[in-house]
Enzyme design. Sequence first.
Site, mmCIF file in Angstrom:
data_model
loop_
_atom_site.group_PDB
_atom_site.id
_atom_site.type_symbol
_atom_site.label_atom_id
_atom_site.label_comp_id
_atom_site.label_asym_id
_atom_site.label_seq_id
_atom_site.Cartn_x
_atom_site.Cartn_y
_atom_site.Cartn_z
ATOM 1 N N HIS A 123 0.840 -1.203 0.000
ATOM 2 C CA HIS A 123 0.000 0.000 0.000
ATOM 3 C C HIS A 123 0.864 1.237 0.000
ATOM 4 O O HIS A 123 1.922 1.278 0.620
ATOM 5 C CB HIS A 123 -0.957 0.009 1.201
ATOM 6 C CG HIS A 123 -0.300 -0.244 2.516
ATOM 7 N ND1 HIS A 123 0.094 -1.509 2.931
ATOM 8 C CD2 HIS A 123 0.049 0.592 3.515
ATOM 9 C CE1 HIS A 123 0.645 -1.430 4.118
ATOM 10 N NE2 HIS A 123 0.647 -0.162 4.503
ATOM 11 N N HIS A 125 0.947 5.198 0.961
ATOM 12 C CA HIS A 125 0.294 6.228 1.780
ATOM 13 C C HIS A 125 0.391 7.568 1.059
ATOM 14 O O HIS A 125 1.505 8.053 0.796
ATOM 15 C CB HIS A 125 1.016 6.394 3.125
ATOM 16 C CG HIS A 125 1.003 5.193 4.029
ATOM 17 N ND1 HIS A 125 0.171 5.096 5.121
ATOM 18 C CD2 HIS A 125 1.745 4.061 4.038
ATOM 19 C CE1 HIS A 125 0.397 3.950 5.761
ATOM 20 N NE2 HIS A 125 1.362 3.305 5.128
HETATM 21 P P1 DGP Z 1 1.591 0.313 7.383
HETATM 22 O O1 DGP Z 1 2.028 0.661 8.770
HETATM 23 O O2 DGP Z 1 2.419 1.044 6.331
HETATM 24 O O3 DGP Z 1 1.502 -1.180 7.154
HETATM 25 O O4 DGP Z 1 0.145 0.951 7.229
HETATM 26 C C1 DGP Z 1 -1.043 0.259 7.437
HETATM 27 C C2 DGP Z 1 -2.118 1.293 7.533
HETATM 28 O O5 DGP Z 1 -3.380 0.658 7.404
HETATM 29 C C3 DGP Z 1 -2.148 2.056 8.847
HETATM 30 O O6 DGP Z 1 -1.849 3.426 8.604
HETATM 31 C C4 DGP Z 1 -3.572 1.895 9.366
HETATM 32 C C5 DGP Z 1 -4.310 1.368 8.172
HETATM 33 N N1 DGP Z 1 -5.377 0.421 8.489
HETATM 34 C C6 DGP Z 1 -5.269 -0.693 9.251
HETATM 35 N N2 DGP Z 1 -6.450 -1.342 9.304
HETATM 36 C C7 DGP Z 1 -7.317 -0.607 8.545
HETATM 37 C C8 DGP Z 1 -8.692 -0.771 8.216
HETATM 38 O O7 DGP Z 1 -9.380 -1.720 8.606
HETATM 39 N N3 DGP Z 1 -9.249 0.193 7.433
HETATM 40 C C9 DGP Z 1 -8.529 1.278 6.973
HETATM 41 N N4 DGP Z 1 -9.157 2.166 6.206
HETATM 42 N N5 DGP Z 1 -7.219 1.439 7.257
HETATM 43 C C10 DGP Z 1 -6.638 0.513 8.035
#
Ligand code: DGP
Length: 140
Positions: A123, A125
């Site tokens: 992903h 950001h």
């Molecule tokens: P990373 O630390 O780069 O793996 O980022 C994962 C991101 O995913 C973190 O910023 C929070 C987001 N995240 C985790 N669970 C969910 C979810 O269920 N829904 C959404 N929209 N974001 C989520």
Amino acid sequence: FELRLRAMSEQAAAAAAAAEAPPEVTLFDKIVAGQIPCNKVYEDDVCLAFRDIAPVAKTHVLVIPKDRDGLSQLSKADARHKPLLGHLMWAASHVAALEGLGAGWRLVVNDGKEGCQSVYHLHLHVIGGQQLSWPPGTGA
Ligand code: DGP
């Protein structure tokens, strides 16, 4: 202090995620499948962009490939992923435009435990909507 606490919990989440075997079906696969709701910003046949559940700035959108194709993290990329990776970079820029981030924004990919990755589905950001600081570094 709050920032520090948050950095520590992100490190703990990343350590826990790295310690587990990568799941067959990721949290983000479930979002793509509509099994977990999301706040969608952009979608096409290749990718989905939705708001991060724990935003670090006024605008914080995640761009993910719908089909992960082995890309649990960016360091798993090989030559066949080049078109997909290019598409995701383009989509990030498109999202920034849709979100009105003309004054500037940031693109982040966390990779692995020391990169504080917590979800093992590639992903990007897209972060902005306010003045950001630099460098990200250790937070120490
Ligand atoms: P990373 O630390 O780069 O793996 O980022 C994962 C991101 O995913 C973190 O910023 C929070 C987001 N995240 C985790 N669970 C969910 C979810 O269920 N829904 C959404 N929209 N974001 C989520």
